[in-house]
Design a protein around this motif. Structure first.
Motif, PDB file in Angstrom:
ATOM      1  N   ASP A   1       0.834  -1.204   0.000  1.00  0.00           N
ATOM      2  CA  ASP A   1       0.000   0.000   0.000  1.00  0.00           C
ATOM      3  C   ASP A   1       0.871   1.257   0.000  1.00  0.00           C
ATOM      4  N   ALA A   2       1.942   1.235   0.796  1.00  0.00           N
ATOM      5  CA  ALA A   2       2.841   2.394   0.851  1.00  0.00           C
ATOM      6  C   ALA A   2       3.536   2.604  -0.482  1.00  0.00           C
ATOM      7  N   ALA A   3       3.962   1.514  -1.113  1.00  0.00           N
ATOM      8  CA  ALA A   3       4.642   1.610  -2.403  1.00  0.00           C
ATOM      9  C   ALA A   3       3.706   2.168  -3.466  1.00  0.00           C
TER      10      ALA A   3
ATOM     11  N   ALA B   1       1.032   4.043  -2.977  1.00  0.00           N
ATOM     12  CA  ALA B   1       0.745   5.441  -2.668  1.00  0.00           C
ATOM     13  C   ALA B   1       1.869   6.364  -3.125  1.00  0.00           C
ATOM     14  N   GLU B   2       3.089   5.859  -3.085  1.00  0.00           N
ATOM     15  CA  GLU B   2       4.259   6.655  -3.478  1.00  0.00           C
ATOM     16  C   GLU B   2       4.620   6.474  -4.947  1.00  0.00           C
ATOM     17  N   GLY B   3       3.843   5.666  -5.671  1.00  0.00           N
ATOM     18  CA  GLY B   3       4.111   5.453  -7.088  1.00  0.00           C
ATOM     19  C   GLY B   3       5.280   4.540  -7.366  1.00  0.00           C
ATOM     20  N   ARG B   4       5.669   3.728  -6.393  1.00  0.00           N
ATOM     21  CA  ARG B   4       6.795   2.807  -6.572  1.00  0.00           C
ATOM     22  C   ARG B   4       6.259   1.427  -6.953  1.00  0.00           C
ATOM     23  N   THR B   5       5.794   1.284  -8.185  1.00  0.00           N
ATOM     24  CA  THR B   5       5.181   0.020  -8.604  1.00  0.00           C
ATOM     25  C   THR B   5       5.912  -0.646  -9.757  1.00  0.00           C
ATOM     26  N   ALA B   6       7.093  -0.154 -10.105  1.00  0.00           N
ATOM     27  CA  ALA B   6       7.900  -0.841 -11.119  1.00  0.00           C
ATOM     28  C   ALA B   6       8.347  -2.186 -10.556  1.00  0.00           C
TER      29      ALA B   6
ATOM     30  N   LEU C   1       9.903  -5.924  -6.106  1.00  0.00           N
ATOM     31  CA  LEU C   1      10.666  -7.129  -5.754  1.00  0.00           C
ATOM     32  C   LEU C   1      11.806  -6.811  -4.794  1.00  0.00           C
ATOM     33  N   GLY C   2      12.431  -5.649  -4.934  1.00  0.00           N
ATOM     34  CA  GLY C   2      13.559  -5.288  -4.086  1.00  0.00           C
ATOM     35  C   GLY C   2      14.819  -6.033  -4.472  1.00  0.00           C
TER      36      GLY C   2
END
Length: 334
Positions: free
Chosen positions: A116-118, A120-125, A130-131
């Motif tokens: 959810d945090a990712a 919200a911050e637009g970090r969905t690549a 995966l990290g």
């Protein structure tokens, strides 16, 4: 996992073959290229819909399933290919399991709060979800055989790029992978709103008769940013790779394009041949007997702690979400 051309070729445009959930082997003799292409529809939708994954997770798992199907259908023995990512991102685990010759299962594990945090911050690549971690390819030929496993770091922005690193490091075969996923919203025959997942992909490999033609530039070594030994790619492979790179993601998933038509668009001037397609199915290998065997390995204390108020133990398969219930007395040693 090098491609081997099947024996009997079909003519492009011949009716009644390929379509959704069929892997289509192909060969481009003029470029010394072999490969496989696929469009996944109902099979993929069944796997993803069963778990109701959030869209970013579903997209990642769909790509892993396509990659696994493309590689797994090249196995020439009854066994398993398992493609797995493990990382420190919001989606910390993807597993896609292909049991030759045709059965697929898969699941994803994720941290909802971190996801959810990712989002919200637009970090969905893909690399953000995966990290840092690894991508592992495991081939299991069954009992009495040793597993083969190839592991590469999650070093790339997409699964396409990461898979490319694997083939360069572990297989040392010039390989190009393309993956695409689409989320469709339409209406069924009764006019009701409908949501579906589709995905497609292609793997192309350069396999000339003279192995020395499969030259590639070395990957950088260690922590150095310097490029390895630079060599000129074979002209045929450079041409084939450029053609595959022109594929638009929509072409990989569009049911009106189809796998045969896409191959014809790319390679017709070079003489592409296709071979009998291979159907793949959404089938899990779990069973009541297998799970009972696993539970039987637990101690009496562990079994008693796992039982509910009705003295039953419930086990849910992570892949297919089927729940099996056992009486504790079935499991407890006499």
């Amino acid at each position: 996992m090098a491609e081997k051309a099947p024996k009997q070729a079909l003519k492009l445009g011949e009716p009644g073959f390929a379509g959704d959930d069929h892997v289509l082997p192909f060969q481009v003799e003029g470029l010394d290229v072999r490969g496989r292409a696929v469009q996944l529809g109902p099979m993929l939708d069944g796997i993803l819909g069963r778990h109701d994954y959030p869209a970013p997770v579903a997209r990642l798992l769909a790509e892993a399933i396509v990659l696994t199907v493309l590689l797994g259908t090249s196995l020439k023995f009854e066994g398993k290919l398992i493609v797995q990512t493990k990382g420190d991102g919001p989606v910390d685990l993807l597993v896609a399991d292909f049991a030759a010759p045709e059965n697929v299962r898969a699941y994803a594990r994720f941290d909802q709060a971190a996801l959810d945090a990712a989002v919200a911050e637009g970090r969905t690549a893909p690399h953000e979800l995966l990290g840092k971690g690894v991508l592992a390819f495991t081939i299991d030929q069954g009992p009495h055989t040793q597993r083969y496993q190839g592991i590469v770091p999650l070093d790339g922005h997409t699964l396409e790029e990461i898979a490319g690193v694997y083939f360069r490091q572990s297989e040392q075969i010039p390989t190009k992978v393309r993956l695409g996923v689409a989320e469709l919203f339409d209406r069924d025959e009764a006019g009701r709103a409908r949501h579906r997942w589709r995905a497609g992909g292609m793997v192309a490999q350069f396999l000339p008769q003279a192995p020395e033609r499969m030259r590639q530039a070395d990957l950088p070594g260690g922590d150095s940013d310097e490029a390895g030994h630079v060599v000129a790619e074979d002209d045929h492979w450079a041409e084939a790779k450029a053609m595959v790179e022109t594929i638009d993601a929509d072409e990989l998933t569009d049911p009106t394009v189809g796998t045969e038509r896409l191959l014809f668009r790319l390679f017709h001037e070079r003489g592409v041949r296709v071979y009998p397609p291979q159907r793949v199915f959404d089938r899990c290998s779990c069973s009541r007997e297998k799970l009972k065997g696993v539970l039987s390995g637990l101690s009496r204390e562990e079994i008693e702690e796992s039982a509910d108020a009705e003295n039953e133990i419930a086990v849910t398969c992570e892949f297919c979400s089927t729940t099996y219930r056992f009486e504790a007395t079935e499991i407890l040693p006499a």
